[in-house]
Motif scaffolding. Structure first.
Motif, PDB file in Angstrom:
ATOM      1  N   SER A 211       0.852  -1.185   0.000  1.00  0.00           N
ATOM      2  CA  SER A 211       0.000   0.000   0.000  1.00  0.00           C
ATOM      3  C   SER A 211       0.884   1.230   0.000  1.00  0.00           C
ATOM      4  O   SER A 211       2.001   1.208   0.495  1.00  0.00           O
ATOM      5  N   ALA A 212       0.359   2.277  -0.587  1.00  0.00           N
ATOM      6  CA  ALA A 212       1.079   3.547  -0.630  1.00  0.00           C
ATOM      7  C   ALA A 212       0.134   4.635  -0.123  1.00  0.00           C
ATOM      8  O   ALA A 212      -1.021   4.697  -0.529  1.00  0.00           O
ATOM      9  N   ALA A 213       0.627   5.436   0.774  1.00  0.00           N
ATOM     10  CA  ALA A 213      -0.167   6.542   1.290  1.00  0.00           C
ATOM     11  C   ALA A 213      -0.263   7.633   0.226  1.00  0.00           C
ATOM     12  O   ALA A 213       0.659   7.813  -0.578  1.00  0.00           O
ATOM     13  N   ALA A 214      -1.373   8.339   0.204  1.00  0.00           N
ATOM     14  CA  ALA A 214      -1.533   9.441  -0.750  1.00  0.00           C
ATOM     15  C   ALA A 214      -0.558  10.560  -0.409  1.00  0.00           C
ATOM     16  O   ALA A 214      -0.296  10.838   0.752  1.00  0.00           O
ATOM     17  N   GLY A 215      -0.015  11.171  -1.441  1.00  0.00           N
ATOM     18  CA  GLY A 215       0.931  12.267  -1.247  1.00  0.00           C
ATOM     19  C   GLY A 215       2.360  11.782  -1.287  1.00  0.00           C
ATOM     20  O   GLY A 215       2.685  10.795  -1.941  1.00  0.00           O
ATOM     21  N   SER A 216       3.226  12.489  -0.570  1.00  0.00           N
ATOM     22  CA  SER A 216       4.642  12.120  -0.576  1.00  0.00           C
ATOM     23  C   SER A 216       4.981  11.320   0.673  1.00  0.00           C
ATOM     24  O   SER A 216       4.374  11.480   1.717  1.00  0.00           O
ATOM     25  N   SER A 217       5.958  10.438   0.522  1.00  0.00           N
ATOM     26  CA  SER A 217       6.384   9.588   1.626  1.00  0.00           C
ATOM     27  C   SER A 217       7.854   9.240   1.435  1.00  0.00           C
ATOM     28  O   SER A 217       8.341   9.155   0.308  1.00  0.00           O
ATOM     29  N   GLN A 218       8.537   9.004   2.526  1.00  0.00           N
ATOM     30  CA  GLN A 218       9.938   8.589   2.490  1.00  0.00           C
ATOM     31  C   GLN A 218      10.070   7.087   2.281  1.00  0.00           C
ATOM     32  O   GLN A 218      11.147   6.590   1.986  1.00  0.00           O
ATOM     33  N   THR A 219       8.945   6.329   2.460  1.00  0.00           N
ATOM     34  CA  THR A 219       9.006   4.879   2.372  1.00  0.00           C
ATOM     35  C   THR A 219       7.863   4.310   1.531  1.00  0.00           C
ATOM     36  O   THR A 219       6.843   4.963   1.328  1.00  0.00           O
ATOM     37  N   LEU A 220       8.066   3.085   1.075  1.00  0.00           N
ATOM     38  CA  LEU A 220       7.051   2.328   0.350  1.00  0.00           C
ATOM     39  C   LEU A 220       7.140   0.896   0.844  1.00  0.00           C
ATOM     40  O   LEU A 220       8.223   0.302   0.876  1.00  0.00           O
ATOM     41  N   PHE A 221       6.023   0.318   1.265  1.00  0.00           N
ATOM     42  CA  PHE A 221       5.988  -1.008   1.870  1.00  0.00           C
ATOM     43  C   PHE A 221       5.398  -2.028   0.906  1.00  0.00           C
ATOM     44  O   PHE A 221       4.400  -1.757   0.246  1.00  0.00           O
ATOM     45  N   SER A 222       6.008  -3.215   0.836  1.00  0.00           N
ATOM     46  CA  SER A 222       5.491  -4.318   0.015  1.00  0.00           C
ATOM     47  C   SER A 222       5.648  -5.639   0.743  1.00  0.00           C
ATOM     48  O   SER A 222       6.644  -5.859   1.438  1.00  0.00           O
ATOM     49  N   GLU A 223       4.670  -6.514   0.569  1.00  0.00           N
ATOM     50  CA  GLU A 223       4.752  -7.877   1.067  1.00  0.00           C
ATOM     51  C   GLU A 223       4.947  -8.778  -0.147  1.00  0.00           C
ATOM     52  O   GLU A 223       4.152  -8.729  -1.084  1.00  0.00           O
ATOM     53  N   ILE A 224       6.014  -9.571  -0.146  1.00  0.00           N
ATOM     54  CA  ILE A 224       6.362 -10.398  -1.295  1.00  0.00           C
ATOM     55  C   ILE A 224       6.213 -11.868  -0.921  1.00  0.00           C
ATOM     56  O   ILE A 224       6.794 -12.321   0.065  1.00  0.00           O
ATOM     57  N   LYS A 225       5.409 -12.571  -1.699  1.00  0.00           N
ATOM     58  CA  LYS A 225       5.239 -14.010  -1.491  1.00  0.00           C
ATOM     59  C   LYS A 225       5.971 -14.741  -2.607  1.00  0.00           C
ATOM     60  O   LYS A 225       5.759 -14.456  -3.782  1.00  0.00           O
ATOM     61  N   MET A 226       6.827 -15.662  -2.222  1.00  0.00           N
ATOM     62  CA  MET A 226       7.620 -16.432  -3.174  1.00  0.00           C
ATOM     63  C   MET A 226       6.907 -17.745  -3.490  1.00  0.00           C
ATOM     64  O   MET A 226       6.326 -18.363  -2.604  1.00  0.00           O
ATOM     65  N   HIS A 227       6.978 -18.167  -4.762  1.00  0.00           N
ATOM     66  CA  HIS A 227       6.302 -19.383  -5.198  1.00  0.00           C
ATOM     67  C   HIS A 227       7.270 -20.285  -5.970  1.00  0.00           C
ATOM     68  O   HIS A 227       8.162 -19.793  -6.648  1.00  0.00           O
ATOM     69  N   ARG A 228       7.053 -21.585  -5.857  1.00  0.00           N
ATOM     70  CA  ARG A 228       7.834 -22.612  -6.562  1.00  0.00           C
ATOM     71  C   ARG A 228       9.343 -22.411  -6.353  1.00  0.00           C
ATOM     72  O   ARG A 228      10.090 -22.162  -7.289  1.00  0.00           O
ATOM     73  N   CYS A 229       9.755 -22.552  -5.114  1.00  0.00           N
ATOM     74  CA  CYS A 229      11.157 -22.324  -4.754  1.00  0.00           C
ATOM     75  C   CYS A 229      11.917 -23.646  -4.631  1.00  0.00           C
ATOM     76  O   CYS A 229      11.354 -24.669  -4.254  1.00  0.00           O
ATOM     77  N   GLU A 230      13.209 -23.575  -4.947  1.00  0.00           N
ATOM     78  CA  GLU A 230      14.113 -24.709  -4.813  1.00  0.00           C
ATOM     79  C   GLU A 230      15.444 -24.217  -4.266  1.00  0.00           C
ATOM     80  O   GLU A 230      15.870 -23.109  -4.572  1.00  0.00           O
TER      81      GLU A 230
END
Length: 159
Positions: free
Chosen positions: A60-79
């Motif tokens: 999610s990104a807050a409206a306007g300006s921000s010093q940070t950006l948050f992401s949740e990453i799910k990995m699939h089919r890993c070896e």
């Protein structure tokens, strides 16, 4: 503490989907959810090389300006690939927890497994990322960390 590299394609995709960095080291966004898909991801952890065929990104990104950006990453089919007696072995691997990433506009990232949304702005709380290699009954834990490592020193000095 072990360090790893996230493939650049995923990082660029997350930023392009959610927000565009401005010249003054900040992200500018109209606000709302961010989504993305990534191709192969590669992690190098000591003698292990972990490859994931696909990744999905939500944030999610807050409206306007921000010093940070948050992401949740799910990995699939890993070896996991490792060398055993001079022969490379390949073992199925599963990310038990998602990889949470907080991108900082001045060029570094923090990783962990726990995020929280406070007043419409998601932030990283820390936590370790866990991977399981079922065949070996092995659990790999990635501690929360800041990448690149030099960014920790710069942050501590207030740069």
């Amino acid at each position: 503490m072990r360090h790893f590299k996230i493939a650049v394609g995923l990082v660029v995709m997350s930023l392009a989907v959610g927000a565009a960095p401005a010249m003054a080291h900040e992200f500018i966004s109209s606000g709302g959810p961010t989504k993305g898909k990534g191709e192969e991801q590669l992690f190098k952890l000591g003698p292990f090389r972990i490859e994931c065929a696909r990744a999905t990104v939500n944030g999610s990104a807050a409206a306007g300006s921000s010093q940070t950006l948050f992401s949740e990453i799910k990995m699939h089919r890993c070896e996991t690939f490792a060398s055993l007696g001079g022969n490379e072995i390949e073992l199925k691997t599963k990310f038990v927890t998602p990889l949470d990433v907080e991108y900082h506009a001045n060029g570094f990232v923090e990783i962990g497994s726990e995020g929280e949304e406070i007043e419409g702005n998601a932030t990283l709380l820390g936590g370790s990322v866990e991977l399981k290699i079922k065949t070996l009954k092995c659990v790999i834990t990635l501690p929360e960390q800041t990448l690149p490592k030099a960014a920790v020193k710069k942050t501590e000095r207030g740069i």
